[in-house]
Scaffold this active site. Structure first.
Site, PDB file in Angstrom:
ATOM      1  N   ALA A 219      56.163  41.715  83.816  1.00 26.19           N
ATOM      2  CA  ALA A 219      57.616  41.534  84.073  1.00 26.19           C
ATOM      3  C   ALA A 219      57.604  41.072  85.709  1.00 26.19           C
ATOM      4  O   ALA A 219      56.841  41.846  86.656  1.00 26.19           O
ATOM      5  CB  ALA A 219      58.433  42.822  84.014  1.00 26.19           C
ATOM      6  N   SER A 252      54.237  45.656  84.501  1.00 28.65           N
ATOM      7  CA  SER A 252      55.159  45.187  85.821  1.00 28.65           C
ATOM      8  C   SER A 252      53.997  44.400  86.765  1.00 28.65           C
ATOM      9  O   SER A 252      53.030  44.665  86.927  1.00 28.65           O
ATOM     10  CB  SER A 252      55.512  46.552  86.820  1.00 28.65           C
ATOM     11  OG  SER A 252      54.614  47.087  87.451  1.00 28.65           O
ATOM     12  N   ASP A 253      54.824  43.605  87.564  1.00 25.83           N
ATOM     13  CA  ASP A 253      54.099  42.876  88.549  1.00 25.83           C
ATOM     14  C   ASP A 253      53.975  44.063  89.450  1.00 25.83           C
ATOM     15  O   ASP A 253      54.595  45.111  89.703  1.00 25.83           O
ATOM     16  CB  ASP A 253      55.058  41.759  89.148  1.00 25.83           C
ATOM     17  CG  ASP A 253      54.200  40.632  90.187  1.00 25.83           C
ATOM     18  OD1 ASP A 253      52.886  41.263  90.075  1.00 25.83           O
ATOM     19  OD2 ASP A 253      54.612  39.833  90.377  1.00 25.83           O
ATOM     20  N   TRP A 254      53.022  43.814  90.441  1.00 27.34           N
ATOM     21  CA  TRP A 254      52.499  45.136  91.361  1.00 27.34           C
ATOM     22  C   TRP A 254      53.631  45.411  92.296  1.00 27.34           C
ATOM     23  O   TRP A 254      54.138  44.623  93.042  1.00 27.34           O
ATOM     24  CB  TRP A 254      51.420  44.537  92.159  1.00 27.34           C
ATOM     25  CG  TRP A 254      49.983  45.014  91.467  1.00 27.34           C
ATOM     26  CD1 TRP A 254      48.934  45.779  92.034  1.00 27.34           C
ATOM     27  CD2 TRP A 254      49.361  44.559  89.956  1.00 27.34           C
ATOM     28  NE1 TRP A 254      48.017  45.835  91.120  1.00 27.34           N
ATOM     29  CE2 TRP A 254      48.405  45.271  89.860  1.00 27.34           C
ATOM     30  CE3 TRP A 254      50.226  44.156  88.702  1.00 27.34           C
ATOM     31  CZ2 TRP A 254      47.755  45.133  88.550  1.00 27.34           C
ATOM     32  CZ3 TRP A 254      49.630  44.186  87.844  1.00 27.34           C
ATOM     33  CH2 TRP A 254      48.510  44.539  87.538  1.00 27.34           C
TER      34      TRP A 254
END
Length: 795
Positions: A219, A252-254
């Site tokens: 995401a 999630s993206d970081w």
């Protein structure tokens, strides 16, 4: 007998896989039943920078995730960032180069090699590929994405995923979705209309999910239509899970998560990385307070465990990283990506007969830029430079001279140009290596312009003044302006070619490899020509997608703008003829499969590969559509004089547009042109077919629907005649029927809610509601309709 044996093997293998999956599901159900609430919540976030959370009490393992996509960036430990101290791995060409191959088989091989290296280094999930659309030429991360076209992006992404996952390693399809700007990326809202979202920005993800089923989807940081990608139920649940049948998990993206509770409720599984226990505590309390149904949590945890246990079951011991073989593969791949944009008087390839003295000019020849900047940065297992390759592999019998030409650390240092010009003047051909230094393109920042450094442009122009045989050899991750284009004889776009890219460049320059790359993005003459030039990067946290569906070549076609080099363009050292276009039928419906075949022949004297592109043009449409849209492509390898037949199969979706009002794809009856092309501006063959739609779509009426829309539907028109006969008769010429009424457009373009007073209450407000209800039971077959022109009344 052989067919029966193959079928038997297939059935038994399928049975085994299904049985294995069922056993895994049974095990997961048992584990979830034993987990405490706290443990379930903990599984929904990472353990540290790169690993998932284990539960040692129940022997639930952790898995290792690592950055990609064009090479493995594996940190020395899961709790280390891994920038500069990462494990060496093969650095393949970046996505902008890979896409120029237009070769799904080759991308699959790259994926296989990446999967092997992941297995060798203990990585379970590789974070890639990125299939976001190159909406603007200024996108700082364009080097990491495939194309401006959704079909090309999706097909290459699917090939990459299938290659990696064939090795028992998962992928993470990213960045979901409309992640097209790096400026304010943690907050920026992609203000994109629903039709454009589906036709352009969701389509590559849809293709990749349906054709490859990545283990994970990442995401994005940004908001989409006002909602963060990590907590967007329309994207993560409705589209990804329900519409496309995604079977994996969303991570999630970081550091992308904003509201952990909303993210979980929307369908996001794992927050990465582990930042602190704060979000776990918030999520735990939300479940206890019944703000989140524990059954929803359980289902997400089950899906997490399915991926974790599958990943661990597919780990292989003592896998060779194959660095030597992969270095050679990286060279071969880049050779297929290099794109010959211009080649006047066939000055390339270089031969000893034509050129005795070669000037190699530009610091990139000795200090190569081979990848982008940011999280995808790979520590290569070795690194070649083109000057050494030319001297060692192609320099026998040729005098090779070198001049630095510019300083990569100073964009306006012109002090070395004079020496380079003198060298070029004394040589038979000048190879000028120029492009974009590393700091020009990076994750986290967008470009401000499309110019190369001033010193590079001046060098190119000055060399071309004294040497007619000047070849521009470009190193860049995305399109650049070329103010000297008419002064040089050849332009070789080499992209960011990875650790072995220098060898591939030499191979193409000297003809050992015939260039076959084609542009996966349009090269504009100037920034003002680009589709998003007025709406990039956005302002005050919002970026308006004002060009809508007219992204890339669609825009240049619509505006009739001549690009520097069009989408799909790329030259060869040979020539190709297209002929014998055939279609399986001239008339189809939206449920049919249309077969399109043609023949391609190598009419030159050397072997070569050609990329054939199939575009579809809707000749007339109810909604505005691009002049043409890429639907299929194929790369064909041909010996001199050899011909091969290509066949494409088109479905109803290939002729459809997305109707945002009805939230569905619509294949409208009408004529469509099939365009067979060597580029978006080089149409070689065409055929027209007629599509007869079988769809039944709802009329969809509300109180703000114009009367015109009802009048143009025969069934709804009868209802209008029923509810307001006297008003309609007032516009009907004597001796004519109500169907022939000359109702002014001024009135027809009023919403239904106004008709009680327009008709002096012949139709009441209650009857308007009744009319709407009856109209919404009407369905019709979509087709292009030429609306009757009516005379407007002046007031």
């Amino acid at each position: 007998m052989k067919k029966i044996l193959v079928l038997s093997i297939f059935i038994s293998t399928s049975w085994f896989m299904n049985a294995q999956e069922q056993d895994l599901k049974t095990k997961v159900d048992e584990l979830v039943s034993q987990l405490t609430l706290e443990e379930k919540v903990s599984l929904c976030s990472g353990r540290d920078d790169w690993s998932s959370q284990p539960i040692e009490r129940l022997n639930i393992p952790w898995i290792w995730m690592a950055d990609g996509p064009h090479g493995l960036r594996r940190a020395p430990a899961t709790n280390k960032a891994g920038y500069g101290d990462q494990h060496p791995a093969t650095c393949f060409p970046t996505a902008s180069a890979l896409s120029a191959t237009w070769d799904t088989d080759l991308i699959y091989q790259v994926g296989q090699a990446l999967g092997e290296e992941c297995q060798a280094l203990g990585v379970n999930v590789l974070l890639g590929p990125g299939v976001n659309i190159k909406r603007s030429v200024l996108g700082g991360r364009n080097f990491e994405y495939f194309s401006e076209d959704p079909v090309l992006s999706g097909e290459l992404g699917a090939a990459y995923i299938n290659g990696v996952q064939s090795q028992g390693v998962g992928t993470s399809l990213k960045h979901f979705t409309a992640n097209n700007v790096e400026t304010m990326r943690m907050y920026m809202n992609s203000d994109v209309d629903k039709r454009t979202l589906h036709e352009i920005y969701l389509t590559p993800f849809e293709i990749a999910v349906k054709k490859a089923q990545p283990w994970t989807v990442m995401a994005c940081y940004n908001r989409v239509q006002g909602v963060y990608g990590t907590q967007n139920p329309y994207l993560l649940t409705k589209m990804l899970k329900e519409e496309w049948g995604f079977e994996g998990i969303v991570i999630s993206d970081w550091f992308a998560v904003v509201d952990r509770v909303e993210a979980l409720k929307s369908g996001m599984h794992i927050e990465m990385p582990h930042v602190s226990d704060v979000n776990d505590e918030i999520l735990l309390q939300a479940v206890k307070d019944e703000l989140v149904d524990e059954e929803v949590l359980d289902n997400l945890v089950k899906e997490i465990l399915m991926v974790v246990l599958k990943a661990k079951s597919l780990e292989r011991d003592e896998v060779d990283q194959n660095v030597v073989a992969h270095h050679q593969l990286a060279r071969e791949v880049h050779g297929q990506a290099i794109t010959l944009l211009k080649n006047d008087d066939a000055i390339l390839p270089i031969s000893k007969k034509k050129y005795k003295t070669i000037a190699v000019i530009g610091e990139f020849a000795t200090n190569p830029r081979y990848q982008g900047n940011g999280s995808s940065e790979v520590k290569p297992t070795q690194l070649d430079n083109v000057l050494d390759i030319i001297r060692n592999e192609y320099g026998k019998g040729i005098k090779i001279k070198y001049a630095q030409g510019y300083n990569l650390k100073n964009d306006t240092d012109y002090s070395m140009i004079k020496e380079a010009v003198q060298l070029a003047k004394e040589s038979d051909i000048a190879l000028v290596f120029a492009g974009l230094p590393l700091h020009y393109e990076s994750e986290g920042i967008d470009r401000k312009h499309i110019d190369m450094p001033a010193a590079h442009n001046k060098l190119m122009a000055e060399v071309a003044k004294v040497q007619v045989n000047t070849v521009a050899v470009l190193t860049n991750g995305s399109a650049v302006a070329m103010p000297w284009i008419n002064e040089v004889s050849a332009v070789l776009e080499t992209w960011l070619g990875g650790q072995a890219g220098a060898g591939a460049v030499a191979d193409v320059l000297f003809g050992a490899v015939n260039p076959s790359g084609k542009l996966a993005e349009t090269f504009p003459i100037k920034l003002a020509d680009t589709p998003a030039s007025f709406n990039f990067p956005g302002e005050q946290g919002n970026v308006i997608y004002g060009e809508r569906i007219f992204v890339g070549y669609r825009y240049y076609d619509e505006k009739q703008i001549e690009p520097l080099f069009p989408f799909g363009h790329g030259l060869s050292y040979t020539s190709f003829e297209y002929y014998d276009l055939k279609v399986s039928s001239k008339t189809i419906n939206d449920k049919d499969i249309l077969k399109v075949s043609l023949k391609v022949k190598n009419t030159g004297s050397v072997a070569g590969k050609e990329i054939v592109q199939l575009y579809v043009n809707d000749t007339e449409s109810t909604l505005q559509r691009p002049e043409k849209e890429l639907k299929y492509f194929a790369k064909v390898d041909l010996q001199p004089g050899e011909a091969k037949e290509l066949t494409f199969e088109l479905s109803g979706r290939d002729f459809s547009y997305y109707d945002a009002k009805r939230d569905r794809w619509i294949a409208e009856s009408g004529d469509f042109k099939l365009l067979i092309a060597a580029s978006s501006r080089d149409i070689r063959l065409q055929e027209t077919i007629a599509l007869e739609s079988t769809q039944q779509i709802p009329l969809m009426v509300d109180k703000y629907t114009f009367a015109k829309e009802l009048w143009d539907n025969a069934e709804a028109r009868e209802l209008l005649k029923e509810y307001m006969p006297n008003w309609i008769k007032g516009w009907t010429p004597e001796g004519k029927t109500m169907d022939e009424a000359n109702i002014p457009g001024f009135f027809m373009e009023h919403p239904l809610i106004k008709f009680p007073y327009i008709t002096h209450n012949e139709i009441t407000h209650d009857e308007v509601k009744e009319l709407i209800e009856r109209c919404n039971k009407i369905t019709y077959t979509p087709s292009y309709r030429t609306f009757k022109e009516v005379e407007n009344v002046s007031f």
